[in-house]
Enzyme design. Structure first.
Site, PDB file in Angstrom:
ATOM      1  N   SER A 112       0.828  -1.205   0.000  1.00 24.32           N
ATOM      2  CA  SER A 112       0.000   0.000   0.000  1.00 24.32           C
ATOM      3  C   SER A 112       0.866   1.262   0.000  1.00 24.32           C
ATOM      4  CB  SER A 112      -0.945   0.008   1.207  1.00 24.32           C
ATOM      5  OG  SER A 112      -0.233  -0.089   2.399  1.00 24.32           O
ATOM      6  N   CYS A 145       6.391  -2.690   6.662  1.00 23.82           N
ATOM      7  CA  CYS A 145       5.004  -3.016   6.295  1.00 23.82           C
ATOM      8  C   CYS A 145       4.520  -2.011   5.237  1.00 23.82           C
ATOM      9  CB  CYS A 145       4.130  -2.972   7.558  1.00 23.82           C
ATOM     10  SG  CYS A 145       2.469  -3.618   7.302  1.00 23.82           S
ATOM     11  N   HIS A 156       5.291   2.599  11.229  1.00 31.80           N
ATOM     12  CA  HIS A 156       4.271   3.120  12.150  1.00 31.80           C
ATOM     13  C   HIS A 156       4.640   4.484  12.697  1.00 31.80           C
ATOM     14  CE1 HIS A 156       1.457  -0.079  12.152  1.00 31.80           C
ATOM     15  NE2 HIS A 156       2.424  -0.950  12.243  1.00 31.80           N
ATOM     16  N   GLU A 211       8.346  -7.878   9.137  1.00 28.49           N
ATOM     17  CA  GLU A 211       8.609  -6.771  10.068  1.00 28.49           C
ATOM     18  C   GLU A 211       9.859  -7.075  10.898  1.00 28.49           C
ATOM     19  OE1 GLU A 211       5.375  -5.606  12.840  1.00 28.49           O
ATOM     20  OE2 GLU A 211       6.992  -5.618  14.297  1.00 28.49           O
ATOM     21  N   ASP A 246      -0.101 -11.860   1.149  1.00 27.45           N
ATOM     22  CA  ASP A 246       0.150 -11.413   2.533  1.00 27.45           C
ATOM     23  C   ASP A 246      -0.416 -12.387   3.554  1.00 27.45           C
ATOM     24  OD1 ASP A 246       1.377  -8.991   1.832  1.00 27.45           O
ATOM     25  OD2 ASP A 246      -0.566  -8.004   1.568  1.00 27.45           O
ATOM     26  N   HIS A 265       4.169 -11.734   3.027  1.00 29.16           N
ATOM     27  CA  HIS A 265       4.567 -10.663   3.954  1.00 29.16           C
ATOM     28  C   HIS A 265       3.951 -10.936   5.317  1.00 29.16           C
ATOM     29  CE1 HIS A 265       5.221  -6.884   5.862  1.00 29.16           C
ATOM     30  NE2 HIS A 265       3.929  -6.796   6.105  1.00 29.16           N
TER      31      HIS A 265
HETATM   32  N1  LIG Z   1      -0.092  -5.357   1.361  1.00 28.85           N
HETATM   33  C1  LIG Z   1      -0.511  -4.806   2.634  1.00 28.85           C
HETATM   34  C2  LIG Z   1       0.070  -5.573   3.752  1.00 28.85           C
HETATM   35  C3  LIG Z   1      -0.263  -5.033   5.105  1.00 28.85           C
HETATM   36  S1  LIG Z   1       0.076  -6.144   6.376  1.00 28.85           S
HETATM   37  C4  LIG Z   1      -0.086  -3.363   2.701  1.00 28.85           C
HETATM   38  O1  LIG Z   1       0.922  -3.035   2.094  1.00 28.85           O
HETATM   39  O2  LIG Z   1      -0.749  -2.550   3.355  1.00 28.85           O
END
Ligand SMILES: N[C@@H](CCS)C(=O)O
Ligand SMILES: CN1c2c(nc(N)[nH]c2=O)NC[C@@H]1CNc1ccc(C(=O)N[C@@H](CCC(=O)N[C@@H](CCC(=O)N[C@@H](CCC(=O)O)C(=O)O)C(=O)O)C(=O)O)cc1
Length: 618
Positions: free
Chosen positions: A292, A586, A554, A524, A458, A500
């Site tokens: 994202s 992430c 984050h 992560e 994911d 992921h």
């Molecule tokens: N493909 C998602 C994974 C989130 S855990 C993203 O990039 O937001």
């Protein structure tokens, strides 16, 4: 209380508070958190005394760790803590609440012997064996809070079954209280707010407000003993289980038959990586992102207006394509190697897929808290899952057509869809998971046919579905990992499958992660202070591609090139350079472009600097 509401203050119990805490960074691994008990008990005494002085007559202390596999040292801590609190608790009714699983026999003995405690809360929905412990022995004169209404799901209660459970407990516990199995934090708030749910499906559901009605109705029925005439509900709650079974009109013999079988790609991962490299021709330390890009106010407006039919499909597609183009151009400008389309068409990584799969229903207001102040609307899996048509191929193909670099197809995996949805409870979870896996498998194969050579599936929620009790963990991991592998058994060796994972401590499941047999895992690492790397330091061999996150997404903080390079160097000390990927922890959906751009610039600069160093070190 000032409003005249009889209020029960709820605190996390002192032992669970410590057992669920983490030692601060830099503290010795051998440090015992329970050694802090003597320090926190005086604080508990102070708080409890203040609550008593303010007029509380009941207090609830949550001790959910009692359902875990605790050794005798940890159980002794409960006995000691409550002995110490006894005089402060005196004069209050004290409920110690446990939830989320069966309570083991030893822990039950400890719980029911705690000094100063007058009531015990037990989860009788997830803790089916707990019932036998209570039936065998329950202390005289104490309250049993029987959690028969599920606080973690949204199905209406099977009231007749709950009532017979309660009736079977009446002769054991002389003070029986009807309760939910845990707090109602995990469920949506009120069905009354749902204006778009199919009436029949709605009649099977109970959100928090309806669960309170169920608890009350059960208590009244228990007191009056005449269940069916005493309870009057607006919907045919008792019928729902039977109706769910009727819904299985399209049974999935393939899904049901997958249990216990073995599916994995025929070629081993190193040979696959060689075949993929010939096609992709990536540099060493390839860079990528997790999927994202920032979810802007403008994007949300476009999705909202399209849903509300305020803009046409054409306008919507145009806006989303423009966003994808912007994201692709930015990544090219940053010189990222494997690109993503940015997921601008997705409200959420689970809800988006649920909306397109059969067997799912959606709420308009069923928000639950997810992460900090972030909320999600978990979809409801009420029937058999299948994929009527491709879900992501259009957007991934459009994105691939905008660049000559590899474009990652972006899917949410079956275990994550399952763990972040409200799931039907009339069949085992693994069976539902296999159905989702088969649907995602179809999507993976359609993406491959459309010319997408790298596909990320994911599995962010795989670790969090792990049962609390060790005895149940191996089975879960077996079907969860198997479900993931099923999604990609049909692709060619040259198609690179990524996965992921985030939001977890992965070290204890590293062998299951390896067994997922993905070609590349991005995982992560920075937010959790690079704890992940310790498993490789301790000798675990990892041969597939791996991208431990190089910065924490984050935080709005922008990392420097040097600190990212430093992190990659730490990875290079424990992992082979030819398997290492460079990526953030992430996805970037919660960040803003002024943070994302310089952070990714620093990431690419660090990867390039290290490539040069590695080349000159040859
Ligand atoms: N493909 C998602 C994974 C989130 S855990 C993203 O990039 O937001
Ligand atoms: C990766 N994570 C996820 C988890 N679970 C998921 N199901 N999805 C995940 O991505 N669990 C662990 C983590 C948690 N992390 C996050 C990160 C970010 C969010 C998030 O951004 N949530 C948004 C809401 C998301 C959403 O579904 N948005 C929709 C619709 C929103 C909408 O209609 N908004 C209205 C206002 C609504 C109102 O106020 O009543 C509007 O914009 O006008 C969309 O974007 O289309 C959030 O805002 O919290 C979640 C988990």
């Amino acid at each position: 209380m000032q409003l005249g509401v009889d209020t029960v203050p709820v605190l996390v119990g002192p032992v669970s508070y410590l057992l669920l805490s983490k030692p601060a960074k830099g503290v010795e691994k051998t440090f015992s958190l329970l050694s802090l008990l003597d320090k926190i008990l005086p604080v508990y005494k102070e708080v409890i005394s203040e609550l008593k002085a303010a007029g509380a007559s009941w207090i609830q202390l949550d001790e959910p760790t009692l359902v875990m596999d605790l050794d005798s040292h940890k159980l002794k801590a409960f006995t000691e803590a409550y002995s110490e609190l006894e005089s402060t608790l005196s004069g209050l009714n004290v409920l110690v609440e446990t939830y989320f699983a069966d309570i083991p026999a030893e822990a039950f003995k400890t719980l029911t012997s705690l000094k100063g405690v007058t009531a015990y809360g037990l989860d009788l929905v997830r803790g089916t064996k707990t019932l036998d412990l209570v039936k065998a022995e329950f202390p005289k004169g104490k309250y049993l809070f029987a959690g028969v209404v599920d606080g973690r799901n949204i199905w209406a209660n099977d009231l007749s079954s709950s009532l017979s459970t309660l009736e079977s407990l009446e002769s054991r516990a002389d003070k029986l209280v009807v309760s939910t199995s845990c707090s109602l934090l995990h469920t949506a708030v009120d069905l009354v707010n749902e204006t778009k749910l199919d009436d029949e499906i709605k009649s099977w559901l109970a959100f928090a407000a309806q669960k309170v009605v169920e608890v009350n109705a059960l208590a009244k029925a228990l007191a009056g003993k005449n269940f069916l005439t005493k309870i009057s509900f607006p919907c045919p709650l008792i019928q729902f289980a039977a109706e769910l079974i009727c819904l299985n009109i399209f049974p999935f013999p393939q899904a049901a038959g997958l249990k216990g079988s073995e599916h994995r790609r025929a070629t081993n991962v190193s040979a696959r990586l060689d075949a993929q490299q010939k096609k992709l021709n990536l540099p060493i330390l390839p860079t990528t992102t997790i999927g994202s890009f920032p979810q802007t106010v403008e994007l949300r407006r476009v999705r909202r207006e399209y849903k509300a039919k305020k803009i046409s499909e054409e306008e919507y597609i145009k806006a989303i394509k423009e966003e994808i183009k912007k994201v692709v151009e930015l990544q090219e400008e940053l010189d990222i190697d494997v690109l993503v389309h940015g997921e601008p068409e997705r409200n959420d990584m689970v809800e988006y897929f649920g909306e397109q799969l059969s067997g799912f229903a959606f709420t308009v207001n069923g928000w639950v808290q997810s992460y900090g102040s972030r909320c999600v609307k978990p979809p409801i899996i009420y029937g058999d899952v299948s994929r009527p048509k491709p879900m992501t191929v259009y957007w991934s193909s459009a994105a691939q057509s905008m660049t000559s670099r590899p474009m990652k197809g972006m899917l949410t995996g079956p275990v994550t869809i399952l763990n972040w949805s409200f799931v039907r409870n009339d069949q085992p979870r693994f069976e539902t998971c296999y159905q989702i896996a088969l649907a995602i498998k179809d999507e993976v194969e359609d993406l491959e046919k459309a010319g997408i050579n790298v596909i990320q599936i994911d599995e962010a929620a795989l670790r969090e579905g792990l049962p609390l009790r060790k005895s149940e963990q191996a089975f879960y991991l077996e079907w969860a990992v198997h479900s993931f592998r099923i999604t990609n058994i049909g692709v060619q060796d040259t198609t690179q499958i990524h996965t992921h994972m985030c939001y977890s401590n992965f070290n204890d499941i590293i062998h299951s992660i390896i067994d997922m047999d993905a070609d590349v895992i991005t995982i992560e690492n920075s937010r959790s202070d690079e704890k992940l790397l310790s498993v490789f330091r301790e000798g675990v061999k990892y041969g597939a591609g791996i991208g431990p996150g190089v910065y924490d997404i984050h935080s709005p903080r922008i990392p420097s090139t040097e600190e990212i390079a430093d992190r990659i160097n730490k990875m290079l000390a424990v992992l082979e350079k030819n398997i290492l990927w460079v990526n953030p922890d992430c996805g970037l959906k919660t960040r803003k472009y002024p943070e994302v751009k310089p952070a990714l610039q620093a990431m690419v600069a660090a990867a390039k600097a290290l490539r040069t160093q590695l080349a000159s070190a040859k």
